[in-house]
Motif scaffolding. Structure first.
Motif, PDB file in Angstrom:
ATOM      1  N   VAL A 104       0.770  -0.868   0.177  1.00 52.91           N
ATOM      2  CA  VAL A 104       0.218   0.331   0.717  1.00 52.91           C
ATOM      3  C   VAL A 104       1.295   1.440  -0.299  1.00 52.91           C
ATOM      4  O   VAL A 104       0.683   2.016  -0.811  1.00 52.91           O
ATOM      5  CB  VAL A 104      -0.504   0.238   1.565  1.00 52.91           C
ATOM      6  CG1 VAL A 104      -1.626   1.023   1.019  1.00 52.91           C
ATOM      7  CG2 VAL A 104      -1.666  -0.845   1.078  1.00 52.91           C
ATOM      8  N   THR A 105       1.838   1.120   0.873  1.00 49.38           N
ATOM      9  CA  THR A 105       2.850   1.930   0.589  1.00 49.38           C
ATOM     10  C   THR A 105       3.606   2.883  -0.315  1.00 49.38           C
ATOM     11  O   THR A 105       3.450   4.014  -0.806  1.00 49.38           O
ATOM     12  CB  THR A 105       4.348   2.003   2.010  1.00 49.38           C
ATOM     13  OG1 THR A 105       3.040   1.761   3.253  1.00 49.38           O
ATOM     14  CG2 THR A 105       4.406   3.475   2.581  1.00 49.38           C
ATOM     15  N   THR A 116      11.062   3.621  -7.319  1.00 50.02           N
ATOM     16  CA  THR A 116      10.339   2.806  -6.171  1.00 50.02           C
ATOM     17  C   THR A 116       9.105   1.872  -7.160  1.00 50.02           C
ATOM     18  O   THR A 116       9.275   0.798  -6.208  1.00 50.02           O
ATOM     19  CB  THR A 116       9.311   3.911  -5.806  1.00 50.02           C
ATOM     20  OG1 THR A 116       9.737   5.096  -5.329  1.00 50.02           O
ATOM     21  CG2 THR A 116       8.180   3.333  -5.013  1.00 50.02           C
ATOM     22  N   PHE A 117       9.213   1.261  -8.474  1.00 57.08           N
ATOM     23  CA  PHE A 117       8.461   0.541  -8.845  1.00 57.08           C
ATOM     24  C   PHE A 117       9.480  -0.653  -8.974  1.00 57.08           C
ATOM     25  O   PHE A 117       9.041  -1.739  -8.763  1.00 57.08           O
ATOM     26  CB  PHE A 117       8.083   1.190 -10.021  1.00 57.08           C
ATOM     27  CG  PHE A 117       7.210   0.170 -10.690  1.00 57.08           C
ATOM     28  CD1 PHE A 117       6.034  -0.519 -10.628  1.00 57.08           C
ATOM     29  CD2 PHE A 117       7.678  -0.401 -12.061  1.00 57.08           C
ATOM     30  CE1 PHE A 117       4.858  -1.502 -11.419  1.00 57.08           C
ATOM     31  CE2 PHE A 117       7.137  -1.583 -12.886  1.00 57.08           C
ATOM     32  CZ  PHE A 117       5.483  -2.316 -11.880  1.00 57.08           C
ATOM     33  N   GLU A 118      10.738  -0.551  -9.433  1.00 56.96           N
ATOM     34  CA  GLU A 118      11.339  -1.848  -9.097  1.00 56.96           C
ATOM     35  C   GLU A 118      11.857  -2.118  -7.999  1.00 56.96           C
ATOM     36  O   GLU A 118      12.026  -3.080  -7.918  1.00 56.96           O
ATOM     37  CB  GLU A 118      12.788  -0.575  -9.928  1.00 56.96           C
ATOM     38  CG  GLU A 118      12.822  -0.486 -11.487  1.00 56.96           C
ATOM     39  CD  GLU A 118      11.805  -1.958 -12.560  1.00 56.96           C
ATOM     40  OE1 GLU A 118      12.282  -2.651 -12.176  1.00 56.96           O
ATOM     41  OE2 GLU A 118      11.292  -1.329 -13.466  1.00 56.96           O
ATOM     42  N   GLU A 119      12.171  -1.361  -6.812  1.00 55.94           N
ATOM     43  CA  GLU A 119      12.101  -1.968  -5.961  1.00 55.94           C
ATOM     44  C   GLU A 119      11.046  -2.732  -5.271  1.00 55.94           C
ATOM     45  O   GLU A 119      11.631  -3.469  -4.773  1.00 55.94           O
ATOM     46  CB  GLU A 119      12.424  -0.782  -4.494  1.00 55.94           C
ATOM     47  CG  GLU A 119      12.585  -1.027  -3.265  1.00 55.94           C
ATOM     48  CD  GLU A 119      12.567   0.197  -2.440  1.00 55.94           C
ATOM     49  OE1 GLU A 119      13.056  -0.775  -1.096  1.00 55.94           O
ATOM     50  OE2 GLU A 119      12.977   1.477  -2.710  1.00 55.94           O
ATOM     51  N   LEU A 141       5.969  -8.061  -3.781  1.00 54.49           N
ATOM     52  CA  LEU A 141       5.678  -7.749  -3.071  1.00 54.49           C
ATOM     53  C   LEU A 141       4.569  -7.302  -4.352  1.00 54.49           C
ATOM     54  O   LEU A 141       5.096  -7.509  -6.180  1.00 54.49           O
ATOM     55  CB  LEU A 141       5.433  -6.218  -3.100  1.00 54.49           C
ATOM     56  CG  LEU A 141       6.208  -5.236  -1.695  1.00 54.49           C
ATOM     57  CD1 LEU A 141       6.256  -4.070  -1.579  1.00 54.49           C
ATOM     58  CD2 LEU A 141       5.844  -6.443  -1.045  1.00 54.49           C
ATOM     59  N   PRO A 142       3.401  -7.289  -4.493  1.00 56.68           N
ATOM     60  CA  PRO A 142       2.368  -7.531  -5.543  1.00 56.68           C
ATOM     61  C   PRO A 142       1.824  -6.848  -6.074  1.00 56.68           C
ATOM     62  O   PRO A 142       1.852  -5.760  -5.544  1.00 56.68           O
ATOM     63  CB  PRO A 142       0.602  -8.957  -5.055  1.00 56.68           C
ATOM     64  CG  PRO A 142       1.671  -8.276  -2.996  1.00 56.68           C
ATOM     65  CD  PRO A 142       2.470  -7.961  -2.678  1.00 56.68           C
ATOM     66  N   ARG A 181      -3.494  -0.266 -10.052  1.00 56.52           N
ATOM     67  CA  ARG A 181      -3.172   0.809  -9.040  1.00 56.52           C
ATOM     68  C   ARG A 181      -1.606   0.993  -9.410  1.00 56.52           C
ATOM     69  O   ARG A 181      -1.155   2.369  -9.663  1.00 56.52           O
ATOM     70  CB  ARG A 181      -3.226   0.793  -7.610  1.00 56.52           C
ATOM     71  CG  ARG A 181      -4.847   0.660  -7.134  1.00 56.52           C
ATOM     72  CD  ARG A 181      -5.505   0.818  -5.695  1.00 56.52           C
ATOM     73  NE  ARG A 181      -5.045  -0.757  -5.463  1.00 56.52           N
ATOM     74  CZ  ARG A 181      -4.746  -0.686  -3.852  1.00 56.52           C
ATOM     75  NH1 ARG A 181      -5.891  -0.002  -3.211  1.00 56.52           N
ATOM     76  NH2 ARG A 181      -4.059  -1.463  -3.478  1.00 56.52           N
ATOM     77  N   ALA A 182      -0.446   0.214  -8.505  1.00 58.76           N
ATOM     78  CA  ALA A 182       0.605   0.230  -8.603  1.00 58.76           C
ATOM     79  C   ALA A 182       1.539   0.371 -10.516  1.00 58.76           C
ATOM     80  O   ALA A 182       2.119   1.428 -11.099  1.00 58.76           O
ATOM     81  CB  ALA A 182       1.767  -0.669  -8.332  1.00 58.76           C
ATOM     82  N   TYR A 183       0.598  -0.240 -11.053  1.00 58.01           N
ATOM     83  CA  TYR A 183       0.953  -0.736 -12.466  1.00 58.01           C
ATOM     84  C   TYR A 183       0.635   0.429 -13.180  1.00 58.01           C
ATOM     85  O   TYR A 183       1.277   1.311 -14.216  1.00 58.01           O
ATOM     86  CB  TYR A 183       0.230  -2.426 -13.534  1.00 58.01           C
ATOM     87  CG  TYR A 183       0.986  -3.469 -13.111  1.00 58.01           C
ATOM     88  CD1 TYR A 183       2.543  -3.190 -14.340  1.00 58.01           C
ATOM     89  CD2 TYR A 183       0.830  -4.020 -12.494  1.00 58.01           C
ATOM     90  CE1 TYR A 183       3.581  -4.062 -13.910  1.00 58.01           C
ATOM     91  CE2 TYR A 183       1.326  -5.216 -12.466  1.00 58.01           C
ATOM     92  CZ  TYR A 183       2.834  -5.669 -13.109  1.00 58.01           C
ATOM     93  OH  TYR A 183       3.941  -6.167 -13.291  1.00 58.01           O
TER      94      TYR A 183
END
Length: 407
Positions: free
Chosen positions: A197-198, A218-221, A227-228, A232-234
């Motif tokens: 979530v964070t 942040t996305f690569e980390e 983490l799934p 939203r992340a994508y």
């Protein structure tokens, strides 16, 4: 406010918010250096700065706050209105604090002093804090972040990682990058690790702010930690690519999502389609239009208009006409934007007869052209000097239609 601007205090502070201090002259008596013997106010400020032994004694210049119930005649109309809308099931301790916050005046007392007095007087539990924060959030109260920051360092709140995630997400929604990063550092200082979530909130924040490198890092980390990744992340990362003008890379990420049966929200697809359309990349626009349908999103007239615009911008008149006809066959009524784009096609190719057939077809289907298309049509006919002739033809055509209906 010093709470998150000095995140090193997070593991040890109980309260944290200070405003408008004035320094006193040093006392002639030696002061204890052991933090356990410091006055509570001084200890808290030392925690906020994070450098024990290098502080001057300071004290809030405003009078000490004494918890007194606010009377109705001391409130203005707006304050009374807000208080009257508080839920009736609110506990007395929560209602008492909400009244103080609604009527809060920083010139009279600092927020930290007010909240500390509430903690001492009312002995709130975590549930009470959560109720207050929820009510402030529902009201979109400007003090909600300040109260949340205080609560995060208060023992009675018993903060967990989700509390930090919420305030980081709140800051992200308001594009307050530095506050969000300070809250993140405070969270880490308390021993909490970033969760899905964070990370997602941070990617969204960096993407929205146009900070592509931080969004990508942040996305690569997040991927590296295993983490799934949800839509939203994508989706936030795809938006970062779009804002950076890296449409092909964003499209590649969309395909990666689809291969995992994860589909972005319609807003992401629309943003990609719009970006391709504005740049005149009709092939990219058509690919995105196809991807929209694969994702189970039914194209509406606005999406169709963006696709037609891609062909018009690319100078592909025939393809624009085909896209328009496909839209009609799908049962979608054209809006004024679509009609205006088709007029651009006919005007570019100087096809006066075709545009007359087009307009009559619209009238036959009961579709009226709007302001934008009418203005384009008037300018074109005026340039050609055929305004009167066109009006006469349209009148004659309308008369013929009426006669046919009467028969």
């Amino acid at each position: 406010m010093l709470s998150f601007s000095n995140p090193n205090c997070a593991p040890i502070c109980k309260t944290q918010s200070f405003h408008r201090f004035r320094s006193f002259n040093p006392s002639p008596f030696p002061k204890p250096t052991n933090s356990n013997h410091l006055k509570p106010q001084i200890f808290r400020l030392i925690c906020a700065v994070g450098e024990l032994g290098q502080m001057q004694e300071v004290e809030d210049a405003r009078p000490k706050f004494k918890w007194v119930e606010i009377k109705l005649d001391e409130m203005n109309e707006a304050q009374r209105n807000h208080i009257s809308r508080l839920p009736k099931k609110l506990t007395n301790r929560c209602r008492a604090l909400m009244k103080q916050l609604i009527c809060f005046t920083p010139e009279k007392v600092s927020m930290s002093v007010l909240l500390s007095a509430w903690v001492r007087s009312m002995k709130p539990a975590r549930a009470d804090w959560l109720v207050v924060l929820k009510e402030l959030d529902n009201m979109n109260h400007p003090l909600r972040f300040e109260v949340a920051e205080f609560a995060l360092l208060e023992e009675s709140f018993e903060p967990n990682i989700r509390d930090y995630s919420k305030i980081i997400h709140g800051y992200a929604k308001q594009s307050r990058l530095q506050d969000a990063e300070n809250a993140l550092q405070a969270m880490k200082n308390r021993g909490f690790e970033c969760d899905q979530v964070t990370f997602t909130a941070l990617i969204h924040m960096y993407s929205k702010a146009g900070n592509f490198n931080l969004a990508k890092d942040t996305f690569e980390e997040m991927k590296l930690l295993g983490l799934p990744l949800d839509n939203r992340a994508y989706g936030s990362m795809v938006m970062a690519y779009i804002r950076a003008g890296m449409l092909k890379e964003g499209e590649t990420l969309l395909r990666e999502m689809e291969s995992q049966q994860v589909y972005a929200k319609s807003e992401v697809y629309k943003a990609m389609l719009r970006a391709y359309s504005m740049s005149g990349d009709s092939l990219g626009a058509q690919r995105t239009f196809d991807a929209i349908q694969i994702a189970g999103i039914i194209p509406d007239v606005k999406i169709c208009a963006v696709l037609i615009n891609a062909y018009v911008t690319a100078g592909q008149s025939q393809e624009a006409c085909v896209a328009f006809e496909n839209m009609r066959k799908a049962g979608i009524l054209p809006n004024d934007k679509c009609i205006g784009l088709m007029l651009d096609v006919y005007q570019k190719d100087n096809k006066l007869k075709e545009v007359m057939d087009f307009l009559m077809g619209l009238e036959r289907d009961g579709i009226m052209i709007g302001k934008e298309a009418s203005e384009k049509l008037a300018r074109w006919f005026k340039d050609l000097g055929v305004v009167e002739e066109v009006e006469r033809v349209l009148r004659d055509y309308s008369s013929m239609e009426v006669l046919q209906i009467g028969d």
